[in-house]
Design an enzyme around this catalytic site. Structure first.
Site, short mmCIF file in Angstrom:
data_model
loop_
_atom_site.label_atom_id
_atom_site.label_comp_id
_atom_site.label_asym_id
_atom_site.label_seq_id
_atom_site.Cartn_x
_atom_site.Cartn_y
_atom_site.Cartn_z
N TYR A 1 5.77 30.64 -57.18
CA TYR A 1 4.74 29.27 -57.76
C TYR A 1 3.54 30.39 -57.52
O TYR A 1 3.12 30.15 -58.73
CB TYR A 1 4.61 29.01 -55.94
N GLU B 1 -1.33 19.05 -51.09
CA GLU B 1 -2.98 19.80 -50.03
C GLU B 1 -3.22 19.13 -49.48
O GLU B 1 -3.89 20.20 -47.78
CB GLU B 1 -3.65 20.20 -52.15
N TRP C 1 -0.39 27.13 -46.46
CA TRP C 1 0.34 26.40 -47.53
C TRP C 1 1.88 26.84 -47.66
O TRP C 1 2.77 26.04 -48.12
CB TRP C 1 -0.20 26.69 -49.07
#
Length: 184
Positions: free
Chosen positions: A19, A41, A49
């Protein structure tokens, strides 16, 4: 020689490294991914995250590949089914926000052409480069957050929007020593 990455990129998680290396901070103009990331988000609020990233594929399956037209039509029964899905974060407010955001997104798409035109319009189509000192918000994230809230979007506070702008490459905010800094 070992690559230098941002401090937050967990070296023990290959998904997280991929990522960081291939997505985070890369200018995104893909409408589907922009919609997906806005909702992910928001799902991340109060969590890490990495937690959301590890559930990303389950989110894609649970939310019909992020098809906004389908999501906008979800009813109470679908919300209850999503609340039973252990693959996603089972927070009713976040699930309902995703449905609401799909409806708001469809309206935004009619008005502006979509998230790509809307978001990049705030920066005249240019990536905003930072000095590598991380902050939680910016005047840009404040403005976009305020506008999205006026449009009815949920879980779009300035901190969430700043992270979203970073993730989609509108803001390039790699650490000062990161090998990916200003590559995009």
């Amino acid at each position: 020689m070992q690559k230098q990455r941002c401090r937050w990129a967990n070296p023990a998680n290959p998904l997280y490294l991929r990522y960081h290396d291939e997505e985070w901070g890369v200018p995104c103009h893909d409408e589907l991914r922009l919609f997906e990331m806005l909702n992910l988000e928001g799902a991340q609020a109060g969590l890490s995250w990495e937690t959301v990233l590890n559930k990303r594929e389950a989110y894609r399956a649970a939310f019909d590949g992020w098809n906004a037209e389908l999501i906008a039509a979800y009813d109470a029964a679908k919300v209850e089914a999503l609340m039973q899905n252990a693959g996603i974060i089972r927070n009713r407010r976040k699930i309902e926000a995703t449905i609401s955001n799909a409806r708001c997104y469809l309206q935004l798409k009619q008005e502006t052409g979509g998230l790509d035109a809307y978001l990049w319009g705030w920066t005249d189509g240019k990536t905003v480069y930072t000095d590598g000192v991380h902050v939680a918000t910016s005047p840009l994230s404040d403005q976009i957050s305020k506008d999205l809230k006026k449009r009815g979007f949920k879980f779009v506070g300035s901190t969430i929007i700043y992270a979203y702008l970073q993730a989609t490459g509108i803001i390039s905010d790699h650490d000062a020593g990161c090998d990916w800094r200003h590559k995009a």
